[in-house]
Design a protein around this motif. Structure first.
Motif, PDB file in Angstrom:
ATOM      1  N   THR A   1      -5.284   5.376   0.911  1.00 35.67           N
ATOM      2  CA  THR A   1      -4.973   4.349  -0.115  1.00 35.67           C
ATOM      3  C   THR A   1      -5.302   2.918   0.357  1.00 35.67           C
ATOM      4  O   THR A   1      -6.099   2.171  -0.383  1.00 35.67           O
TER       5      THR A   1
ATOM      6  N   SER B   1       0.736  -1.273  -0.054  1.00 37.57           N
ATOM      7  CA  SER B   1      -0.050   0.110   0.282  1.00 37.57           C
ATOM      8  C   SER B   1       0.711   1.250  -0.164  1.00 37.57           C
ATOM      9  O   SER B   1       0.620   2.191  -0.571  1.00 37.57           O
TER      10      SER B   1
ATOM     11  N   ALA C   1       0.575   4.028  -2.919  1.00 38.65           N
ATOM     12  CA  ALA C   1       0.330   5.492  -2.340  1.00 38.65           C
ATOM     13  C   ALA C   1       0.955   6.325  -3.094  1.00 38.65           C
ATOM     14  O   ALA C   1       0.429   7.508  -3.432  1.00 38.65           O
TER      15      ALA C   1
END
Length: 397
Positions: A102, A88, A92
């Motif tokens: 995100t 993630s 992001a």
């Protein structure tokens, strides 16, 4: 055989009355709070009750789901995941959101099977996200629907006719234009591009369902920039290709035909099919996603013009989503019903209704031809001629 009208026999009336009684009994149970409480706890009905509750909630939450999909497309989430899972934090940085936002988006996408969790806290494409990667047609339609959602924010006002100006009506300017023939290129550019981008969704369905090998001259009415006709020409090199659309749109088709080397056997004619005659001497006419954009009176005019243009024994091909399609019922009556309402004209029709309009125009009893993905398009063909006793649609095998 599928009857065009109900037989009205005593037997069918008796069966209908029993059906109404059974439906009333069912609804009396389903609206009873004590039955609802019992059904969610009794082992034999618990799973069904939960499934029905989920279906109802999905109807309530459908708009939110669509916005999650739109966000994933606009932020190119699926493109960033196509080469393999990433975490993630990395994602992001690519999509320009902070980590918390995100992860919120990813959690939502996972729940919708657009994205999947993978080992080492990474995320990859899900079974519903993967088909979107690289599919220009799906992406174009998803992004286009931002406009649809705005127009449908007050559906009751729309039904009452209290919102005459909608973004969709402006987007499809021919729908309300007094003189469509005079629309300039900049007025037709956006919708022509969308139709071209989304055309692959239906083109292969049509070409796999019906063979144009037995025809020599095909006229595509309302053919846009020639995307569909170009695909037909590639598969059937013997065909002479004609296209009819508004003058500014036809000019775009001419450019396409020249660019792909079809200029020697493809012609584009500019005009308004509601006011101008169609080019004649053809043995096949295609109407791809055209008929459902118009009311019955205009459809009668279009089909009559098509019949006049077709040589004896020729056929008309109608390709579009149809109402009451088994397994895809909401596509016609729900989705297109309200999309076309916001656009300001047209409606999805059942095969029976289309058959009736075709027969009125002087075509022989139509055939409904199966397609692989009927939610994208259904296909009906009819031959020029007069059927003395039209009573049913023939369904081909």
């Amino acid at each position: 055989m599928v009857p065009l009208v109900s037989s009205g026999s005593p037997e069918s009336s008796w069966i209908g009355a029993v059906g109404d009684w059974l439906a009333a009994c069912r609804n009396a149970l389903l609206t009873n709070s004590r039955f609802q409480f019992w059904a969610t706890r009794f082992p034999l009905t618990q799973r069904l009750a939960n499934r029905r509750a989920r279906a109802v909630f999905d109807l309530v939450a459908g708009f939110v789901y669509s916005q999650i999909l739109l966000a994933c497309v606009q932020l190119r989430v699926f493109e960033y995941l196509k080469d393999g899972p990433i975490d993630s934090i990395t994602l992001a940085g690519k999509i320009g959101l902070d980590r918390e936002a995100t992860e919120r988006l990813l959690d939502a996408a996972v729940s919708l099977r657009l994205v999947e969790r993978r080992h080492r806290h990474r995320f990859g494409l899900g079974p519903l996200g993967a088909p979107i990667v690289g599919n220009v047609a799906i992406r174009a339609m998803i992004e286009h629907h931002a406009m649809v959602y705005r127009d449908l924010h007050d559906p009751v006002a729309l039904l009452r006719g209290e919102r005459p100006e909608t973004a969709l009506a402006a987007y499809w300017p021919y729908a309300g234009a007094e003189s469509p023939n005079t629309l300039s290129d900049d007025r037709v550019a956006a919708y022509t591009a969308l139709m071209s981008a989304s055309q692959p969704l239906v083109t292969e369905e049509i070409l796999d369902a019906y063979s144009f090998s037995g025809h020599r001259r095909l006229l595509d009415v309302g053919g846009g920039d020639g995307t569909f006709l170009s695909a037909v020409g590639k598969r059937y090199p013997h065909l002479e290709l004609l296209l009819f659309d508004l003058p500014a749109v036809a000019e775009r088709a001419r450019a396409r035909f020249a660019n792909i080397g079809l200029g020697d056997r493809a012609q584009a004619f500019g005009g308004d099919f509601l006011a101008d005659p169609l080019p004649g001497g053809v043995d096949a006419i295609s109407l791809v996603r055209v008929i459902h954009d118009h009311d019955d009176e205009r459809v009668r005019h279009i089909l009559a013009a098509a019949r006049d243009a077709i040589s004896p024994g020729g056929i008309v091909v109608i390709a579009e989503p149809m109402a009451a399609t088994p397994g895809a019922e909401p596509i016609g009556d729900a989705y297109f019903g309200f999309y076309l309402l916001a656009m300001g004209r047209g409606r999805a029709r059942t095969p029976a209704r289309l058959a009736h309009l075709l027969i009125e125009a002087g075509f022989e009893a139509p055939r409904l031809i199966p397609t692989r993905i009927p939610l994208q398009t259904s296909l009906m063909i009819a031959r020029k001629g007069v059927s003395e006793a039209p009573s049913a649609i023939k369904k081909s095998s």
